[in-house]
Design a protein around this motif. Sequence first.
Motif, PDB file in Angstrom:
ATOM      1  N   TYR A  64      29.118  33.609  43.060  1.00  0.00           N
ATOM      2  CA  TYR A  64      29.111  33.454  41.602  1.00  0.00           C
ATOM      3  C   TYR A  64      29.357  34.784  40.907  1.00  0.00           C
ATOM      4  O   TYR A  64      30.166  34.874  39.977  1.00  0.00           O
ATOM      5  CB  TYR A  64      27.777  32.857  41.137  1.00  0.00           C
ATOM      6  CG  TYR A  64      27.598  32.907  39.638  1.00  0.00           C
ATOM      7  CD1 TYR A  64      28.280  32.020  38.819  1.00  0.00           C
ATOM      8  CD2 TYR A  64      26.776  33.863  39.049  1.00  0.00           C
ATOM      9  CE1 TYR A  64      28.129  32.070  37.445  1.00  0.00           C
ATOM     10  CE2 TYR A  64      26.624  33.919  37.676  1.00  0.00           C
ATOM     11  CZ  TYR A  64      27.297  33.029  36.886  1.00  0.00           C
ATOM     12  OH  TYR A  64      27.161  33.082  35.530  1.00  0.00           O
ATOM     13  N   HIS A  65      28.670  35.832  41.352  1.00  0.00           N
ATOM     14  CA  HIS A  65      28.821  37.139  40.717  1.00  0.00           C
ATOM     15  C   HIS A  65      30.238  37.673  40.910  1.00  0.00           C
ATOM     16  O   HIS A  65      30.821  38.239  39.987  1.00  0.00           O
ATOM     17  CB  HIS A  65      27.813  38.137  41.292  1.00  0.00           C
ATOM     18  CG  HIS A  65      26.398  37.813  40.957  1.00  0.00           C
ATOM     19  ND1 HIS A  65      25.897  37.873  39.675  1.00  0.00           N
ATOM     20  CD2 HIS A  65      25.363  37.416  41.734  1.00  0.00           C
ATOM     21  CE1 HIS A  65      24.634  37.535  39.676  1.00  0.00           C
ATOM     22  NE2 HIS A  65      24.276  37.242  40.912  1.00  0.00           N
ATOM     23  N   GLN A  66      30.786  37.484  42.097  1.00  0.00           N
ATOM     24  CA  GLN A  66      32.136  37.964  42.361  1.00  0.00           C
ATOM     25  C   GLN A  66      33.157  37.205  41.524  1.00  0.00           C
ATOM     26  O   GLN A  66      34.076  37.801  40.963  1.00  0.00           O
ATOM     27  CB  GLN A  66      32.453  37.832  43.846  1.00  0.00           C
ATOM     28  CG  GLN A  66      31.645  38.785  44.701  1.00  0.00           C
ATOM     29  CD  GLN A  66      31.819  38.537  46.186  1.00  0.00           C
ATOM     30  OE1 GLN A  66      32.256  37.471  46.604  1.00  0.00           O
ATOM     31  NE2 GLN A  66      31.477  39.521  46.992  1.00  0.00           N
ATOM     32  N   GLN A  67      33.002  35.884  41.424  1.00  0.00           N
ATOM     33  CA  GLN A  67      33.938  35.098  40.618  1.00  0.00           C
ATOM     34  C   GLN A  67      33.850  35.480  39.142  1.00  0.00           C
ATOM     35  O   GLN A  67      34.871  35.588  38.464  1.00  0.00           O
ATOM     36  CB  GLN A  67      33.647  33.603  40.774  1.00  0.00           C
ATOM     37  CG  GLN A  67      34.043  33.049  42.111  1.00  0.00           C
ATOM     38  CD  GLN A  67      33.654  31.595  42.259  1.00  0.00           C
ATOM     39  OE1 GLN A  67      32.786  31.090  41.558  1.00  0.00           O
ATOM     40  NE2 GLN A  67      34.287  30.917  43.200  1.00  0.00           N
ATOM     41  N   ARG A  68      32.628  35.694  38.663  1.00  0.00           N
ATOM     42  CA  ARG A  68      32.462  36.065  37.258  1.00  0.00           C
ATOM     43  C   ARG A  68      33.085  37.429  36.982  1.00  0.00           C
ATOM     44  O   ARG A  68      33.744  37.624  35.962  1.00  0.00           O
ATOM     45  CB  ARG A  68      30.985  36.074  36.895  1.00  0.00           C
ATOM     46  CG  ARG A  68      30.772  36.354  35.444  1.00  0.00           C
ATOM     47  CD  ARG A  68      29.348  36.184  35.043  1.00  0.00           C
ATOM     48  NE  ARG A  68      29.220  36.583  33.646  1.00  0.00           N
ATOM     49  CZ  ARG A  68      28.164  36.389  32.932  1.00  0.00           C
ATOM     50  NH1 ARG A  68      27.121  35.786  33.448  1.00  0.00           N
ATOM     51  NH2 ARG A  68      28.117  36.784  31.679  1.00  0.00           N
ATOM     52  N   GLU A  69      32.894  38.384  37.881  1.00  0.00           N
ATOM     53  CA  GLU A  69      33.475  39.719  37.706  1.00  0.00           C
ATOM     54  C   GLU A  69      34.995  39.662  37.712  1.00  0.00           C
ATOM     55  O   GLU A  69      35.650  40.290  36.874  1.00  0.00           O
ATOM     56  CB  GLU A  69      32.975  40.629  38.832  1.00  0.00           C
ATOM     57  CG  GLU A  69      33.393  42.065  38.675  1.00  0.00           C
ATOM     58  CD  GLU A  69      32.783  42.938  39.762  1.00  0.00           C
ATOM     59  OE1 GLU A  69      33.556  43.650  40.429  1.00  0.00           O
ATOM     60  OE2 GLU A  69      31.550  42.898  39.933  1.00  0.00           O
ATOM     61  N   ALA A  74      40.149  39.770  34.721  1.00  0.00           N
ATOM     62  CA  ALA A  74      41.407  39.097  34.377  1.00  0.00           C
ATOM     63  C   ALA A  74      41.489  38.834  32.876  1.00  0.00           C
ATOM     64  O   ALA A  74      42.555  39.001  32.268  1.00  0.00           O
ATOM     65  CB  ALA A  74      41.529  37.788  35.152  1.00  0.00           C
ATOM     66  N   PHE A  75      40.371  38.431  32.268  1.00  0.00           N
ATOM     67  CA  PHE A  75      40.345  38.172  30.829  1.00  0.00           C
ATOM     68  C   PHE A  75      40.641  39.440  30.048  1.00  0.00           C
ATOM     69  O   PHE A  75      41.468  39.436  29.128  1.00  0.00           O
ATOM     70  CB  PHE A  75      38.971  37.612  30.435  1.00  0.00           C
ATOM     71  CG  PHE A  75      38.820  37.412  28.962  1.00  0.00           C
ATOM     72  CD1 PHE A  75      39.382  36.313  28.340  1.00  0.00           C
ATOM     73  CD2 PHE A  75      38.108  38.323  28.190  1.00  0.00           C
ATOM     74  CE1 PHE A  75      39.242  36.123  26.973  1.00  0.00           C
ATOM     75  CE2 PHE A  75      37.962  38.142  26.830  1.00  0.00           C
ATOM     76  CZ  PHE A  75      38.528  37.038  26.216  1.00  0.00           C
TER      77      PHE A  75
END
Length: 99
Positions: A64-69, A74-75
């Motif tokens: 989860y933390h890696q995907q959020r980072e 990217a954003f």
Amino acid sequence: MRRIDAIGIGLGVFVAGGLAYAGLQLIGLDGQNAGIWSQFLLVVGLIGWLATYLFRAGSKKMTYHQQREEYEKAFLQKRLDELTPEELAKIQAEIESGN
């Protein structure tokens, strides 16, 4: 993790305990000692897994933390790519001036 994965892991642990019990009986331990040692091995395995989980959670190496980072990077990169050269120069001037 999907529900079927959790069921599979649970069954795997159950089978591993049974195999440990049978293996310990095969090497000569009586039923009571084989049960105690197979439970000991399962508890040590559980504590080991818990330690790795706590380490990953504490160091933020969880999925989860890696995907959020990655999403945040990217954003921000997309927003940066959308800026005009004038807007970029203005932001750079603000950064250099300390505001």
